[in-house]
Design a protein around this motif. Structure first.
Motif, PDB file in Angstrom:
ATOM      1  N   SER A 376     -32.894   6.004  12.696  1.00  0.00           N
ATOM      2  CA  SER A 376     -33.145   6.736  11.249  1.00  0.00           C
ATOM      3  C   SER A 376     -34.609   6.241  10.993  1.00  0.00           C
ATOM      4  N   GLU A 377     -34.860   4.912  11.354  1.00  0.00           N
ATOM      5  CA  GLU A 377     -36.158   4.418  11.126  1.00  0.00           C
ATOM      6  C   GLU A 377     -37.434   5.043  11.782  1.00  0.00           C
ATOM      7  N   ILE A 378     -36.996   5.454  13.013  1.00  0.00           N
ATOM      8  CA  ILE A 378     -38.057   6.239  13.879  1.00  0.00           C
ATOM      9  C   ILE A 378     -38.251   7.536  13.325  1.00  0.00           C
ATOM     10  N   LYS A 379     -37.105   8.393  12.813  1.00  0.00           N
ATOM     11  CA  LYS A 379     -37.214   9.548  12.361  1.00  0.00           C
ATOM     12  C   LYS A 379     -38.127   9.397  10.856  1.00  0.00           C
ATOM     13  N   LEU A 380     -37.748   8.402  10.079  1.00  0.00           N
ATOM     14  CA  LEU A 380     -38.551   8.084   8.836  1.00  0.00           C
ATOM     15  C   LEU A 380     -40.000   8.017   9.200  1.00  0.00           C
ATOM     16  N   LYS A 386     -45.801  12.657   9.225  1.00  0.00           N
ATOM     17  CA  LYS A 386     -46.067  14.113   8.791  1.00  0.00           C
ATOM     18  C   LYS A 386     -46.537  14.189   7.513  1.00  0.00           C
ATOM     19  N   TYR A 387     -45.866  13.428   6.446  1.00  0.00           N
ATOM     20  CA  TYR A 387     -46.374  13.690   4.942  1.00  0.00           C
ATOM     21  C   TYR A 387     -47.473  12.970   4.577  1.00  0.00           C
ATOM     22  N   ARG A 388     -47.955  12.022   5.489  1.00  0.00           N
ATOM     23  CA  ARG A 388     -49.440  11.574   5.208  1.00  0.00           C
ATOM     24  C   ARG A 388     -50.475  12.642   5.740  1.00  0.00           C
TER      25      ARG A 388
END
Length: 1017
Positions: A376-380, A386-388
């Motif tokens: 999850s941390e890697i995905k986050l 991406k959002y940056r």
């Protein structure tokens, strides 16, 4: 006292109290006693020796010889006994020793024994006194007499006292011991008898006098023995340990629960002792490392064996064994070590050494599967990147700062925003670079809110590298690391400098427009007063002049004056009505009316004018129309009068017709169609599009020929729409005009019709009545008091609910007039306390300026008796008070004003301010949508944080924009939020205002966005 008795007492005091020698001692005393008896007889015989015969003398002499032998044997026996008790192997006394020496020796020994006994008694007394000061029961057991004595101790809860003898079966002391525990006490005393023990400590249960059972601790020991070492006396204590047992049981249960919890944890647990032996594991541990069998099978195994047997499960087994050995050697805590497993799992290990009193007692290992968390941390992290990237593409500046506001990260858009390069920003303090001195306190508050996990958005004037006039819209949020620890803040920045400039221009334009509107209103008010005064005189004197004798020419001049004055009055009324409609000040009544009567009365006024022009004037109402409908008959009459007047004015020949037909008959309402037709001059199709615009007339000749302002049709349309109706006009030049109005009215009953109230309110109807007026506004208090004093009432004042409660506690009143919104305590809460705490049934009438639907129901539910909205008519107030004081007069119906149902917004004012600049309007709408959305969200956040000043500031900023778009309902709410005094009791009301504001804007903003799209095309 006889010699033998004295001897007996002295010997008993001197000799040890050994019950095994009691029988021997008794025989010794008896022998001494016999010797003494013989001595007495010898003395008596000697006295009588000379008085007897020879034969008798011989007999007496024989008898004396026998007694002498017996005496000698008794003395000898006494010596042996004394020597025995002295512990001598050889006789201490010879046969020639005199009995007097023996007695003297015994006397000496008795005196020494008395001294020793005195010291012993003092020591024993101090011991018993010391034992009595503690909470324990003190006992003493005497083996020779087999008695158990309990010292009286009022501090003990065991309530055991007195002497208990074993010889009496009803008083056997150990019968107080619970039967199952009784063998413990029996065994202890048997060991004392055999000499196995000299002291003891045992726990068992006893049954008290009240029947309860408690655990006790029995401790004791030997304090005196016989010469052969046998115990004579035991002394000890009996301690109540029930509470300790309870605590021990609770601790045991807690330990069991903790053990159960540990075993069932979703974290693998391994507990080792100081020798590296397994003490405890749980199911999760065995699952992680695939150990067969239950957790109990691992207890007692050397942990090194476990490590070596599971190395194949690790991706790096050598590293695992090396690290484990190092941790065991260092004995320092290790947290969050990540272990990669051969099957792809990722475990997190902690090592906790255990020390008790600085002595190493073992260690604890914990293992947690963090595979999913890592994924999850890697995905986050990928999503964050991406959002940056998205934020950068949207030209939004992104910045991350630590808890000291030092910059940790910026994106390229932020660098463009502030004018600095990235290397110039990293490590620098963001506040020092960008925040102006006047905003420092606000930023400190924002940082404090981040520590509480709060996010918000705000606007701020900032310093950049090249300017100090830039404005940023900042959306800030707390920043957490992978372990969910707060490490700083993150902010997204939007440059709104251009919007701020536009807003400033708009505010300036608005101020100019408001001044213009104010000047116009002032002008209209003055003109109304200045024109109506002479017009009233002109019309009045004209009518008086008509009653005099005039010639034909004078009569003609008078008619011209009258007609001109009436036309001028119509123009004034149209201008004033339109001003009210434009300002949204026109409200509707909701009362019963009869459509048949309304149409008839309207036609009577205009019928003469139609007949003067030779026109046929017909009106009709369908019989299906209900006799009683509910609406505003005055505004309906105004609409019909205006339309019929136009038809008569613009029709030279033919007819004017009004028809009222039933279009739809619903269960609770009727939909009516009103058709007004004429055969007048008609209108061009092109003009029809502008028919309802203000000051609109088809050509200049109309004003010259027919008069008027061109406001009539605009007023009609706005009134019809105010009543939720529609109006449609069909007309062709030279063929006449047809106006169709569609209106829906609720059905009413006979009681809904207004009734004429011809009653007269007596001047002293409220005489001798005491009224408590609860009102925080001084002007309102003066008005009410001025009115009520005229009717004989005695008025007392209170400025809030708290003062009202105090006044009612200390004084008598007949009725209470209660305002709703007040500081300290509002009217609803005060009413609740009056009904509940004071248990008073005094009549309470609510006086409120809030005419919103449902306000009356709230007042009644709170315990009030009636309701009157402000501003009120004098007679309405007096009659309502008289009603609840039992001095009721004849009342007319209460008129309830409906909610202003004007359009939610319009762009007229904005277009007027911008002079129709489409590009500027689009910018203003875009700015309004973004700022209002953010403003309401920030207002809600500020309210949750109880930052009332920020709430009021946001309402103040929003109010001008709302007024510019004529969103009057929302602007009114913003005004209330800004100017209200919001203390704790009023916060629920403030929350309702904010929710209502959100509800209105949720409806308005989509509509504005639709208009924006249409304007943009």
């Amino acid at each position: 006292m006889s010699f033998n008795k004295l001897l007996e007492r002295q010997i008993k005091k001197y000799l040890p109290e050994d019950y095994y020698l009691q029988e021997h001692l008794n025989r010794f005393i008896q022998a001494v006693h016999d010797s003494y008896e013989e001595y007495e007889r010898d003395r008596k015989l000697f006295n009588h020796a000379f008085a007897i015969s020879e034969k008798e003398y011989i007999q007496i002499n024989e008898q004396l010889k026998k007694e002498a032998l017996l005496k000698h044997a008794s003395i000898q026996h006494l010596k042996e006994t004394i020597n025995k008790f002295k512990g001598s192997d050889t006789l201490a006394y010879s046969e020639t020793d005199d009995l007097t020496d023996i007695i003297n020796y015994l006397e000496h020994e008795l005196q020494e024994k008395k001294k020793a006994d005195a010291l012993l008694q003092q020591s024993e007394k101090r011991l018993r006194l010391a034992l009595q000061t503690i909470d324990d029961n003190v006992w003493e057991y005497h083996f020779p007499t087999r008695t158990m004595t309990f010292a009286v101790n009022e501090r003990s809860i065991l309530e055991l006292d007195g002497t208990v003898y074993e010889g009496n079966e009803n008083l056997v002391w150990w019968q107080t011991i619970v039967e199952e525990d009784r063998p413990i006490a029996v065994e202890i005393f048997q060991k004392y008898m055999t000499g196995e023990i000299s002291k003891h400590c045992a726990e068992y249960r006893v049954k008290l006098k009240d029947g309860s059972i408690r655990w006790v601790l029995n401790r004791g020991g030997v304090i005196s023995r016989s010469k052969n070492g046998r115990p004579i006396t035991l002394i000890g204590t009996l301690t109540d340990i029930q509470n300790y047992k309870n605590i021990q049981a609770e601790l045991t249960a807690t330990a069991n629960r903790l053990s159960h919890l540990l075993i069932n944890l979703q974290t693998g647990v391994l507990l080792e002792d100081e020798n590296g032996t397994v003490v405890l594991t749980n199911k999760k541990f065995t699952d992680f490392f695939a150990y067969p069998g239950s957790t109990e099978t691992l207890v007692g195994i050397q942990c090194t064996d476990l490590y070596e047997s599971s190395t194949a499960l690790f991706k790096y087994p050598i590293e695992f064994l090396t690290n484990t050995a190092q941790y065991l050697k260092n004995r320092q805590p290790v947290n969050n070590e990540e272990l990669k497993m051969a099957d792809g799992r990722l475990l997190e290990r902690n090592y906790i050494p255990l020390f008790i009193d600085d002595v190493y007692r073992g260690h604890l290992w914990t293992y947690t599967d963090i595979t999913e968390r890592k994924r999850s941390e890697i995905k986050l992290k990928r999503q964050e990147e991406k959002y940056r990237s998205i934020i950068a593409n949207m030209n939004l500046g992104l910045i991350e700062v630590d808890l000291d506001e030092n910059i940790r990260y910026v994106n390229q858009s932020f660098c463009l925003l502030c004018g600095y390069e990235e290397y110039e920003l990293i490590g620098k303090n963001a506040s020092d670079l960008f925040v102006k001195e006047e905003n420092k306190e606000m930023i400190r508050n924002k940082n404090s809110s981040r520590l509480l996990g709060l996010s918000d958005a705000y606007e701020m004037n900032v310093n950049t590298k090249n300017s100090d006039a830039n404005w940023w819209l900042v959306s800030g949020a707390p920043l957490y690391n992978d372990k969910q620890q707060l490490i700083g803040s993150i902010g997204i920045h939007l440059d709104i400098t251009e919007q701020k400039m536009l807003q400033r221009q708009l505010e300036e334009a608005k101020k100019i427009a408001e001044k213009s509107v104010h000047a116009k209103d002032l002008f209209l008010a003055n003109m109304s007063h200045e024109i109506r005064t002479p017009m009233n005189a002109i019309l009045g004197m004209s009518k008086q002049l008509q009653k005099t004798i005039l010639n034909q020419q004078q009569q003609s001049f008078l008619e011209i004056i009258g007609t001109a004055a009436e036309n001028l009055l119509v123009i004034i009324n149209d201008i004033l009505d339109f001003s009210k409609l434009e300002a949204g000040k026109v409200t509707l009544e909701e009362i019963g009316f009869n459509m048949h009567d309304l149409v008839t009365n309207t036609s009577r006024v205009l019928k003469l004018k139609a007949e003067e022009k030779g026109l046929q004037f017909k009106v009709s109402v369908a019989p299906e129309v209900d006799k009683v409908l509910k609406g505003d008959p005055y505004r309906i009459n105004q609409v019909l009068m205006n339309l019929l007047s136009n038809s008569i004015k613009f029709t030279k020949r033919g007819n004017v017709t009004l028809q009222c037909l039933l279009n739809n008959n619903h269960l609770y309402s009727q939909e009516l169609v009103i058709v007004i037709s004429d055969t007048g001059k008609g209108m061009d199709e092109g003009y029809l599009k502008n028919l309802f615009n203000k000051f609109s007339q088809e050509d200049e000749s109309i004003a010259r020929s027919y008069g008027g302002t061109g406001l009539g049709m605009s007023i009609v349309k706005q009134l019809v729409e105010l009543m939720n109706g529609t109006i449609e006009v069909q007309s062709r030049k030279g063929e006449g005009t047809i106006v169709t109005i569609l209106l829906e009215f609720a059905k009413g009953v006979e009681n809904d019709l207004p009734k004429k109230d011809n009653s007269h309110v007596e001047a002293h109807i409220l005489a001798d009545k005491k009224i408590l007026l609860v009102e925080d506004n001084e002007m309102n208090r003066v008005v009410a008091e001025t009115i009520l004093n005229q009717y004989g009432a005695a008025i007392s004042e209170a400025v809030n609910g708290m003062e009202a409660l105090e006044a009612l506690r200390n004084n008598h009143f007949d009725i209470v007039l209660m305002d709703i919104q007040m500081p300290v305590m509002d009217g609803l809460e005060a009413t609740h306390h009056i009904r509940q705490d004071l248990a008073s049934n005094i009549p309470i009438i609510a006086l409120t300026a809030n005419a919103v639907k449902g306000e009356m129901e709230k007042c009644i539910q709170a315990g009030m008796n009636d309701y009157l909205s402000k501003p009120f008519e004098e007679e309405d107030l007096v009659r309502l008070i008289a009603k609840w004081l039992g001095r009721e007069t004849h009342f007319g119906p209460v008129k309830i004003t409906a909610i202003d149902e004007t359009p939610l917004y319009d762009l007229c004012k904005l277009k007027q301010i911008t002079r129709g600049d489409k590009k500027f309007i689009l910018k203003m709408l875009q700015l309004f949508i973004s700022e209002t959305t953010i403003g309401i969200k920030n207002m809600e956040t500020a309210f949750e944080q109880k930052d009332i000043k920020q709430v009021q500031f946001l309402a103040h900023r929003m109010k001008s924009s709302l007024n510019n778009l004529n969103i009057s309902s929302a602007a009114t709410l913003a005004e209330k939020i800004e100017t209200g005094v919001w203390v704790d009791p009023e916060l629920p009301a403030l929350k309702k205002h904010i929710i209502a504001l959100r509800t209105i804007m949720d409806k308005v903003i989509p509509m504005i966005m639709t208009d924006y799209s249409e304007l943009h095309c």
